[in-house]
Design a protein around this motif. Structure first.
Motif, mmCIF file in Angstrom:
data_model
loop_
_atom_site.group_PDB
_atom_site.id
_atom_site.type_symbol
_atom_site.label_atom_id
_atom_site.label_comp_id
_atom_site.label_asym_id
_atom_site.label_seq_id
_atom_site.Cartn_x
_atom_site.Cartn_y
_atom_site.Cartn_z
ATOM 1 N N ARG A 191 0.840 -1.192 0.000
ATOM 2 C CA ARG A 191 0.000 0.000 0.000
ATOM 3 C C ARG A 191 0.878 1.246 0.000
ATOM 4 N N ALA A 192 0.277 2.388 -0.317
ATOM 5 C CA ALA A 192 0.995 3.663 -0.296
ATOM 6 C C ALA A 192 1.599 3.898 1.084
ATOM 7 N N GLY A 193 2.868 4.310 1.109
ATOM 8 C CA GLY A 193 3.568 4.555 2.359
ATOM 9 C C GLY A 193 4.375 3.373 2.849
ATOM 10 N N ASP A 194 4.156 2.196 2.260
ATOM 11 C CA ASP A 194 4.930 1.011 2.654
ATOM 12 C C ASP A 194 6.338 1.088 2.079
ATOM 13 N N THR A 195 7.244 0.328 2.679
ATOM 14 C CA THR A 195 8.624 0.210 2.183
ATOM 15 C C THR A 195 8.890 -1.233 1.815
ATOM 16 N N LEU A 196 9.426 -1.429 0.623
ATOM 17 C CA LEU A 196 9.811 -2.761 0.160
ATOM 18 C C LEU A 196 11.328 -2.845 0.142
ATOM 19 N N VAL A 197 11.877 -3.838 0.828
ATOM 20 C CA VAL A 197 13.327 -4.041 0.893
ATOM 21 C C VAL A 197 13.681 -5.316 0.139
ATOM 22 N N VAL A 198 14.699 -5.240 -0.718
ATOM 23 C CA VAL A 198 15.221 -6.414 -1.423
ATOM 24 C C VAL A 198 16.735 -6.396 -1.318
ATOM 25 N N ARG A 199 17.353 -7.579 -1.385
ATOM 26 C CA ARG A 199 18.821 -7.621 -1.322
ATOM 27 C C ARG A 199 19.412 -6.800 -2.459
ATOM 28 N N TRP A 200 18.893 -6.963 -3.646
ATOM 29 C CA TRP A 200 19.242 -6.153 -4.817
ATOM 30 C C TRP A 200 18.108 -6.319 -5.809
ATOM 31 N N VAL A 201 18.091 -5.533 -6.889
ATOM 32 C CA VAL A 201 16.950 -5.596 -7.804
ATOM 33 C C VAL A 201 16.832 -6.948 -8.492
ATOM 34 N N ASP A 202 17.921 -7.741 -8.542
ATOM 35 C CA ASP A 202 17.822 -9.047 -9.188
ATOM 36 C C ASP A 202 16.941 -10.016 -8.410
ATOM 37 N N ARG A 203 16.623 -9.701 -7.135
ATOM 38 C CA ARG A 203 15.656 -10.533 -6.418
ATOM 39 C C ARG A 203 14.251 -10.307 -6.963
ATOM 40 N N LEU A 204 13.981 -9.119 -7.484
ATOM 41 C CA LEU A 204 12.701 -8.875 -8.138
ATOM 42 C C LEU A 204 12.638 -9.606 -9.471
ATOM 43 N N GLY A 205 13.782 -9.786 -10.116
ATOM 44 C CA GLY A 205 13.827 -10.506 -11.382
ATOM 45 C C GLY A 205 15.127 -10.268 -12.110
ATOM 46 N N ARG A 206 15.322 -11.059 -13.166
ATOM 47 C CA ARG A 206 16.508 -10.912 -14.010
ATOM 48 C C ARG A 206 16.107 -10.673 -15.464
ATOM 49 N N ASN A 207 14.927 -10.122 -15.628
ATOM 50 C CA ASN A 207 14.439 -9.744 -16.940
ATOM 51 C C ASN A 207 14.220 -8.234 -16.938
ATOM 52 N N TYR A 208 14.884 -7.539 -17.862
ATOM 53 C CA TYR A 208 14.880 -6.077 -17.858
ATOM 54 C C TYR A 208 13.465 -5.501 -17.840
ATOM 55 N N LYS A 209 12.632 -5.964 -18.742
ATOM 56 C CA LYS A 209 11.274 -5.415 -18.868
ATOM 57 C C LYS A 209 10.468 -5.669 -17.599
ATOM 58 N N ASP A 210 10.566 -6.885 -17.071
ATOM 59 C CA ASP A 210 9.795 -7.233 -15.887
ATOM 60 C C ASP A 210 10.226 -6.409 -14.677
ATOM 61 N N VAL A 211 11.539 -6.273 -14.476
ATOM 62 C CA VAL A 211 12.037 -5.540 -13.305
ATOM 63 C C VAL A 211 11.650 -4.065 -13.372
ATOM 64 N N THR A 212 11.852 -3.436 -14.527
ATOM 65 C CA THR A 212 11.541 -2.006 -14.631
ATOM 66 C C THR A 212 10.045 -1.759 -14.468
ATOM 67 N N GLU A 213 9.224 -2.624 -15.042
ATOM 68 C CA GLU A 213 7.775 -2.444 -14.915
ATOM 69 C C GLU A 213 7.312 -2.704 -13.484
ATOM 70 N N THR A 214 7.934 -3.662 -12.814
ATOM 71 C CA THR A 214 7.569 -3.959 -11.430
ATOM 72 C C THR A 214 7.888 -2.781 -10.511
ATOM 73 N N ILE A 215 9.099 -2.258 -10.618
ATOM 74 C CA ILE A 215 9.477 -1.125 -9.762
ATOM 75 C C ILE A 215 8.610 0.093 -10.078
ATOM 76 N N LYS A 216 8.346 0.339 -11.359
ATOM 77 C CA LYS A 216 7.493 1.466 -11.743
ATOM 78 C C LYS A 216 6.113 1.336 -11.112
ATOM 79 N N ALA A 217 5.555 0.123 -11.135
ATOM 80 C CA ALA A 217 4.228 -0.097 -10.555
ATOM 81 C C ALA A 217 4.231 0.181 -9.057
ATOM 82 N N PHE A 218 5.293 -0.245 -8.376
ATOM 83 C CA PHE A 218 5.379 -0.011 -6.933
ATOM 84 C C PHE A 218 5.518 1.482 -6.624
#
Length: 212
Positions: free
Chosen positions: A60-87
């Motif tokens: 939700r708005a105001g939450d913080t998401l922590v990841v070791r690095w962006v590769d934990r979100l994914g290793r596909n350029y399009k997927d990672v950029t779209e995921t972070i943009k959505a968040f």
């Protein structure tokens, strides 16, 4: 406002527990820990992972998401950029443990937005490039191992594990100094240099000794 840790491991990378320990050592505390186990970051988009989908539902708005690095979100350029943009558009702050990056969608300044988006794109591209380089080295190493005569060419058993190799490559891709990589993995500097400079030889050694 809640703080989330999202962790992901494939069959060859670090454990969920290790990622959590890294985050806690960096000073983070969490309200929720969301983890996908044995899920590829290359072929399975974030929204298609069981826990990734759950994360989208919970943030939700105001939450913080922590990841070791962006590769934990994914290793596909399009997927990672779209995921972070959505968040970010949702009002979530994204933070990384490695390099201490912070991405906040609240800024309206065009220059700050441009720098932020360029950095996200670079990190996502690095994650995909690292995955491709690793797969290529693995293919070459396995091919060499298949043609080797086991008794003659096996050589000395490697002093590293596949998990350590994955960690070395991960840290080096983030411009971590050799001395620090050595300290984190417990490998000698010479071994770290060998893994860095000879990826095919590293994969060959791992493949030959896999069932020894």
């Amino acid at each position: 406002m809640a703080t989330f840790l999202y962790a992901r491991v494939s069959t060859t990378e670090q454990t969920i527990e290790h990622q959590q320990a890294q985050a806690e050592a960096a000073g983070f505390t969490f309200d929720h820990i969301i983890a996908d186990k044995g899920v590829s970051g290359v072929s399975v988009p974030m929204r298609d992972r069981p826990e990734g989908k759950r994360l989208f539902d919970m943030l939700r708005a105001g939450d913080t998401l922590v990841v070791r690095w962006v590769d934990r979100l994914g290793r596909n350029y399009k997927d990672v950029t779209e995921t972070i943009k959505a968040f970010l558009e949702r009002g979530v702050v994204v933070r990384t443990i490695i390099n201490g990056m912070l991405f906040d969608g609240s800024t309206k300044d065009p220059m700050q937005m441009a720098v932020r988006d360029a950095l996200i794109a670079f990190m996502a591209a690095t994650a995909e490039a690292q995955a491709e380089a690793t797969k290529e080295a693995q293919r070459a190493g396995i091919a060499h191992a298949k043609t080797a005569k086991e008794d003659v060419y096996r050589g000395r058993k490697p002093s590293f594990t596949r998990e350590q190799v994955a960690t070395v490559r991960d840290l080096l891709s983030k411009q971590t100094q050799i001395a620090e990589v050595s300290r984190v993995t417990g490998l000698s500097r010479q071994t770290v240099y060998r893994i860095k400079d000879d990826p095919e030889g590293t994969e060959k050694a791992l493949a030959i000794w896999a069932n020894a």
